[in-house]
Structures are given as C-alpha cells and as structure tokens.
Design a protein around this motif. Structure first.
Motif, PDB file in Angstrom:
ATOM      1  N   ARG A   1       0.824  -1.205   0.000  1.00  0.00           N
ATOM      2  CA  ARG A   1       0.000   0.000   0.000  1.00  0.00           C
ATOM      3  C   ARG A   1       0.862   1.260   0.000  1.00  0.00           C
ATOM      4  O   ARG A   1       0.561   2.241  -0.679  1.00  0.00           O
TER       5      ARG A   1
ATOM      6  N   HIS B   1       3.850   1.686  -1.196  1.00  0.00           N
ATOM      7  CA  HIS B   1       4.626   1.886  -2.430  1.00  0.00           C
ATOM      8  C   HIS B   1       3.789   1.738  -3.699  1.00  0.00           C
ATOM      9  O   HIS B   1       4.335   1.774  -4.809  1.00  0.00           O
ATOM     10  N   HIS B   2       2.465   1.564  -3.523  1.00  0.00           N
ATOM     11  CA  HIS B   2       1.528   1.563  -4.659  1.00  0.00           C
ATOM     12  C   HIS B   2       1.937   0.534  -5.714  1.00  0.00           C
ATOM     13  O   HIS B   2       2.009   0.825  -6.914  1.00  0.00           O
TER      14      HIS B   2
ATOM     15  N   HIS C   1       1.558  -3.010  -7.973  1.00  0.00           N
ATOM     16  CA  HIS C   1       0.599  -3.952  -8.525  1.00  0.00           C
ATOM     17  C   HIS C   1       1.343  -5.260  -8.743  1.00  0.00           C
ATOM     18  O   HIS C   1       2.391  -5.278  -9.383  1.00  0.00           O
TER      19      HIS C   1
END
Length: 809
Positions: A654, A656-657, A659
């Motif tokens: 969360r 470091h964003h 995917h």
C-alpha cells in the motif's frame, strides 16, 4: 512520558467546591458557625485518610471551630457524603468504614495545643473509636493506649448482601495485629447498632512484626518477622467465610532492624516523616492475576553517586539487584525511591534521575525492561511528591490529594520507538507497547510502519522476527496463565550487551513455603509457578524443530516417490485448511497482495505440521483445559503468525503503490524496497522454521526477477533464497517476451527446475530452445526405454542359455 497518570479523584476539585458551597449556604441561612463547611484558613487540613476496597475515599478536614470532620467520596456516584464530626480538636491517624457505611472506625491523637484535657482520651496518647453512623448514635472506645493504632475494615468479596458480622483489623505500633468481630442489628426500621457493645470478640492475627502491607483489593496482609536476625515474609489471606489463613512463608535476604516499624497502604499518617524519604528504606509487595509475586526493596541511601534496589521474583525463583548511576555528585537525592505496580510491569522511579520499567512476567533478560536516565524528559514528568502504589494500578499522591490510575502511555511509547537509537530500548519498548493490549490492530499497524522504515537499523536482533513472535504471544496470552511457559515470548534467548547507566546481579532465592494445600484463584496460579521452578524442568517453550524434521522427511519421500499414509497426509492438509479459513474469517477486507491464491504444497504442509505439533505440545502440558479450546488456541496462534506477515506485506504494498502482476524491464525503487522487506521476512521465518502464507515464494520470485541482475538472480535461486514455484515460472514464461535477455533468463530457470516441472514448463514456451529441450528429453527417454528393453532381452537370453545348458548336462 512512558507512564500516563489518569486522575480518578482530586480533593481540590471533587471535594473542596462542595465544602465551600455548603459553608456559603449555611452562612446565607444564618446558621451559627457555618455548618460542616470549611474555612479558607483550613484548606490545608483537607486530606485523604484511606481508600477502601470498593474505591470509596475517606477524607478529613477541620471546620471553623477546629472540629474534626469525616467525609466520604463515592467513586460510583461521584458524590460526597458527610460521615461524622468529632467536636474536639483531635488529629486523625487512621480511619476506615465498613462496606454498608454503618460503622466508622477511627484512631485519633490529641492536638498539641489542646493539651491532655479531652475527656475521651482517658489519659492516653491514642484513642481508637468505633462509631455507629447509620444514623449517628453510640461511640465505643476500642483502644486507649500510648502507642499509635491503625484501623482497617475487611470487605466481603461479593457485596450483594450485608454480611452477618463486620471484621475490623487493629494494627498497633507495639507490633501486633488484632481482628475484631462486630455484630450489628437493626432497630426502629433502618437504625443499625452494635448488638453487644460491651464485649466484642477479638483474636490475634500477627505479632512481633517489623513491617506490614495491606492489599485492599485482594484482602491480604503481608508482614515480616525476624527469626535469628533473618527476615521472613508471611502472607495472610482473609476470606468471606470469616476465616483467615497463613498462605506462605518466604525468607528475604534483606536487613531490617528489630526496633523498626513500618506500615504500607494502611491509610495516610502525616505524622510520619515525609520530608526526607531518601533516608528510609522502601519495601513493598506486588502481585498480579497471573500468579506473580514480587518483593521490591531499596535500602537506605549510602551514596549520592549511585542507588541500589532489588526485586525478588519469587514466581521465577531468582532476584535481581540493580545499581543505577545517579550522575554527578552535586545531584542530591532528596526524594525517596518509588515502586509502582503496573500489572505486567513494575515501575521504579527516582524523581529527576531515572525511570525503570521492569518486566515481571519475563524478567530473565534485561533487554525486556526499559531503563531511562536523567537525560530523558520522562524522568521529570511524573510527580516529585511521594507516590503510593495501591491495588489495581492505582497510585495515590498524598501530598496533592490526588488518586491516579497508572497506565503505560501507548502514544509516547510509539513515539519513543521511532526516536530511540539503542537496540535494548527498541526491544523493551516493542514489548511494552504490545503488552498494553488496547486496540492491538492499531498498535500492530504502527509498529509495522516503524519496522518498514527502520528494518536495517537494528543489529542485536531481528526486528521482524521479534515482532512476529511477541505479537503472536500477546494475542493468545490472556486466554490462559500458563501459556508463558509453553510459547516463546521473544526470539532472543541471551543478551550480553550492557544497558547504559545500570548494572545488575542475578541470584537464586529460596522459594516460598506454602502453608495450605488447597488453592483457588491467584494462589493456584502462584503455586503452579512455584512448582514449575521447583521441578527444574527442561525448557518447555515450543519450537519447530520436530516440524522441521518431519517436513524434510515428507519432502524427501515425495522426491523419491515414497508416500506416507494418505489419511496422515490428508489430516495435515486439513489442518492447514482450518488455519487459512480461520485467518480469512477474521480478515474480511480484500488483500492487495496475491496470497492464498495457489496450492503451495510445501507451505500448506508446513502449516499443517505445525498445527499438529503445537496442539500435541499444549495438550501435553496444559492440564485442566478442554481439548476443543486448545485446538482453537492453536488455530488462532498460527493464524496470527501468518496474518502478521500478511500485514507487513500489505503495508509495504500500500505504501509503495505496487501492482503484483505487472512485470517491468526495469524495477522501480519501490519494488526494490518491497523485495528487500520480503527477503528480510524470509530470513526471519527461515531461522525459526515458521510457515509463510501460501503464494509468498511466488510473489518473492517475481519481484526478484524485477529487481535483480541475472547473475544475482541465479545466485539467489541456487542459494535457496528464491524458490522456483510452478506458478511463478509459468507467469514468467507467459509474461516475458523472447528477447535475448529474457531467453537467457528463461533457459537459466528451466535448467534449474525439477524434471517433472521442467517438462511441463517447456511445453508452455513457444521457442526453438524449448523445442530442443523437449526433443532431447524425448530422445533421452527413448534411449532409456531402449536400454531398459535391451537389458530385459539380454536377461531373458541369459536365462534361456542357462536352462539349455542344464538340459544338456
């Protein structure tokens, strides 16, 4: 500050305004003398006398005529009640009221200016009275002696209905304690009077003691007698059935004077010297609901450069003597040492010098206790006046007339965790925060954030490992008191680094000798702790060594084609499924990280084995707890282990964003950071052989492909840091194109796969190299088959020739 004092009662705010209003109302109505209010000149006479078991507070003050007025503050209704007024200028030593508020006991001495003319004193220095106050009626003299007397009513354990008789303790300066049996009857409706005021039965409880302490909450009396100059600690438990029992005797390696006399928690006597407490010894007994028994002792100060104090951990079988440096010779010690009971901790506080938070549940390693010196602001933020520790973390400041509830300050401890540079303080504060128990999810989130940003700043222990072990322990500890002997509290087993400003000496001590044979409640837990120490059992703390051996055995059997019983293996995987279901039931929020989305045979096998082994461990050593509860404890504990790892990953993801399913040619700085955290998680769990959430290795490997150059990546794979799971390799084959670098990567990975997985992966890679590998494997298999057939043919021919030769013979 590390300790937060929440004020439950303040004489100046909760009592004084009412007294002022009462006097003003009396004056307005024209009442002579102003009634039982208080004059401005008499504010200093307002003081606390006692705190009873139910929390009610007795106080006293002098009115404008110098009469002694007794009042009561009801902690439930927060209302004040006038109890009684002595129309003489007397000084109160001690006071107590029974649970029904029908009887008041008070011990008084004559004020100096009054001389010895008071007819109540009968020529004696101290007068002990029993007063009927429902309504105010008769006064009975219990004692009229030249030595001081203290009084304390016993309170029933359950106050649902009035007891048949009241019991009053009288503690004499002549070193004896008596118990009075007081029968009351009701007359004219609700009027309560003594049934036989002429004769009150009494019995001797203790005598020849030099020190005594009252535990108002648990209705216990601790006292010390001297036998051949040796200090013997004794404890009497008062019960609801009108009886009292001597529970134990314990020798104390301390020096007390035979002429000494000291009382603790028998109310407040301001006739005692409060001015220079540093000249007196400090001694107190602390217990808590887990069966701990601590005696805290500080002798008279003999140096301005250092101070020594000892804690006898009877429930652990040893004592620790601490010596704290006080800094410069000019920093004089004018205040006494204060010991405060904080449930799982004992605070040792010397105003302006140091604050020591001692872990009494796990006192073996000094790093689990927090020591702060005068360089830290916390040592000057607590009151400098003498503090008295009562039951239930209550702290009384006699001088200011305030009653506090002492709590560990979570917000300060979390802030301190971020700022401290010492590993020993990081360790101690981490455990302090987790032991608070208030909003554990919030605390864990804050600690995980701190770990993520400070993961490489700790050199004496592994932050992630310590957090996982400690938090899992505290998540299950309240469920049973003996779990501290069976589950690890810390990942650190030894600590050899010195703590700045303090030294200690640890010694074995003689255990208390229990004088009764039937135990309930606290005494059952204390006896269990003592029996554990006596038996000198080997360490019963759980570890995964057996799981490790069994796991490696099962993996080896899988590789060689040998299989255990299907029922055995199925039970193991059923255990793992229960843990995962238990974890998912507690966490309904969707996860960012793609965990628990694949079978991950190896991790599920490890989870299931840990369930079986831990369950057997607890069933073997936890007696008297039903099997179903233990099984749920096991599921909760292992679920917590996995959940903490998931929380760390979720926080990193969360923050470091990231995917999880996007493969880039070049990794970002955020991916490097998360990969590093995952590697540290792997290191922390591998040394303790703890399970990881299924899918962890796949995620770790994919991130490794993002972040590492090929030679580093292959080194991580060959050394076992990165595991080539089937899911991870399939992802790589599908998502990466066939550029020169990717071809090299794919080929390097394929040749490192086990044959049965390698053949499956090659069929997914549409590339000549893959076709070549498939062809070579096919030819190799044909040759193996041909060789096998040829061997069989040669064997058959040899057999035929042998049979033919026999026939010819």
């Amino acid at each position: 500050m590390a300790l937060r004092l929440v004020c439950d009662f303040d004489l100046r705010k909760d009592v004084l305004p009412g007294l002022r209003a009462r006097r003003a109302a009396s004056l307005a109505s024209g009442a002579r003398g102003g009634g039982p209010g208080i004059l401005e000149d008499n504010y200093e006479s307002l003081r606390i006398l006692n705190v009873e078991r139910n929390g009610n507070i007795i106080y006293t003050y002098k009115d404008d005529k110098g009469n002694v007025v007794f009042g009561l503050y009801d902690c439930r209704t927060r209302q004040n009640e006038h109890l009684y007024t002595f129309e003489k200028d007397l000084h109160v030593i001690s006071c107590s009221i029974n649970s029904e508020r029908t009887l008041l006991a008070a011990s008084l001495v004559h004020s100096a200016k009054e001389g010895r003319k008071n007819e109540l004193q009968l020529g004696s220095k101290c007068l002990t009275l029993l007063v009927e106050i429902h309504p105010v009626n008769n006064v009975k003299v219990l004692k009229a002696v030249d030595s001081s007397i203290w009084v304390q009513f016993l309170y029933p354990q359950v106050e649902s209905h009035p007891p048949p008789e009241n019991h009053l303790l009288l503690i004499s300066e002549e070193k004896y304690i008596e118990k009075f049996h007081i029968h009351v009857i009701q007359e004219d409706g609700n009027k309560v009077v003594l049934r036989d005021s002429g004769h009150l039965p009494r019995e001797r409880v203790a005598e020849d003691f030099v020190w005594a302490q009252w535990d108002m909450s648990e209705q216990r009396l601790y006292y010390i007698v001297l036998k051949k100059s040796r200090s013997i600690l004794k404890c009497i438990q008062f019960s609801a059935n009108e009886k009292f029992n001597l529970m134990f005797e314990a020798p104390l390696d301390i020096t007390l004077s035979a002429s000494g006399f000291e009382l603790v928690n028998f109310g407040c006597d301001d006739l005692q010297d409060q001015g220079n407490l540093s000249k007196h010894l400090t001694l107190c007994v602390f217990t808590n609901h887990t069966g701990s028994l601590c005696v805290c002792y500080s002798p008279k100060f003999d140096s301005w450069e250092k101070i020594t104090y000892s804690v006898f951990y009877f429930h652990k079988g040893h004592s620790k003597t601490f010596t704290a440096a006080l800094g410069s010779v000019d920093s004089l010690v004018t205040k006494g040492l204060t010991f405060l009971n904080l449930d799982y901790y004992v605070a040792v506080y010397l105003p302006g010098h140091f604050f020591h938070l001692l872990n009494i549940q796990h006192p073996d390693l000094i790093c689990h206790s927090l020591f702060l010196t005068g360089n830290n602001e916390v040592v000057d933020m607590l009151p400098h006046s003498p503090l008295q520790s009562l039951s239930g973390s209550l702290v009384l400041d006699w001088c200011s007339g305030k009653l506090y509830r002492a709590l560990l300050n979570q917000s300060y401890l979390l802030q301190f965790l971020w700022n401290t540079q010492l590993d020993c303080e990081k360790m101690a504060v981490l455990h302090c925060v987790l032991s608070c128990g208030r909003d554990p999810r919030f605390l864990e989130a804050k600690i995980i954030q701190w770990i993520s940003e400070n993961i490489s700043t700790c050199h004496s222990f592994d932050l992630i490992q310590e957090f996982i072990i400690a938090s899992s322990y505290w998540s299950i500890y309240p469920e049973t008191s003996n779990i501290d002997k069976l589950l690890p509290y810390s990942s650190v087993l030894t600590w050899n680094t010195e703590i700045p400003g303090i030294t200690l000496v640890t010694e074995e001590i003689t255990l208390p000798f229990m004088k009764v044979h039937s135990f309930k409640g606290y005494w059952e837990k204390l006896n269990s702790n003592l029996e554990y120490v006596k038996c000198s059992k080997p360490c019963l703390l759980y570890n995964n060594s057996m799981v490790k051996r069994e796991w490696h055995s099962l993996i080896s059997e899988e590789k060689t084609g040998r299989r255990r019983s299907m029922v055995y293996v199925r039970n193991i995987f059923d255990n793992a499924m229960k843990v995962i279901s238990n974890l998912e039931a507690r966490n309904l929020e969707p996860r960012l990280t793609p965990l628990f989305q694949e079978e991950d045979y190896h991790q599920r096998l490890l989870i299931g084995l840990m369930v079986s082994e831990l369950r057997e461990h607890l069933l073997r050593h936890l007696q008297g707890i039903e099997k179903k509860k233990i099984e749920q404890m096991v599921l909760d504990y292992i679920s917590k282990l996995l959940d903490l790892i998931c929380q760390i990953l979720e926080t990193s993801w969360r923050t470091h964003h990231l995917h999880p399913w996007v493969l880039h040619l070049r990794a970002s700085a955020a991916e490097f950071t998360v990969f590093h955290i995952m590697t540290r998680i792997l290191e922390a769990t591998m040394s303790l052989f703890l399970p990881l959430p299924p899918g962890f290795h796949t995620l770790h490997t994919i991130l490794g492909v993002h972040c590492l150059p090929l030679h580093n990546l292959l080194h991580y794979i060959d050394s076992g840091v990165l595991l080539l799971t089937e899911t991870a390799v399939i992802r790589l084959m599908k998502d990466l194109d066939n550029s020169e670098n990717n071809e090299k990567l794919k080929f390097s990975i394929i040749v490192r796969l086990p044959p049965h997985i390698g053949q499956k992966i090659c069929r997914l890679w549409d590339h000549p190299m893959s076709s070549n590998i498939i062809s070579r494997n096919h030819v190799k298999q044909l040759l193996l088959n041909y060789k096998k057939q040829l061997c069989m043919l040669l064997k058959d021919m040899t057999t035929w020739m042998q049979n033919l030769w026999r026939k010819q013979l």
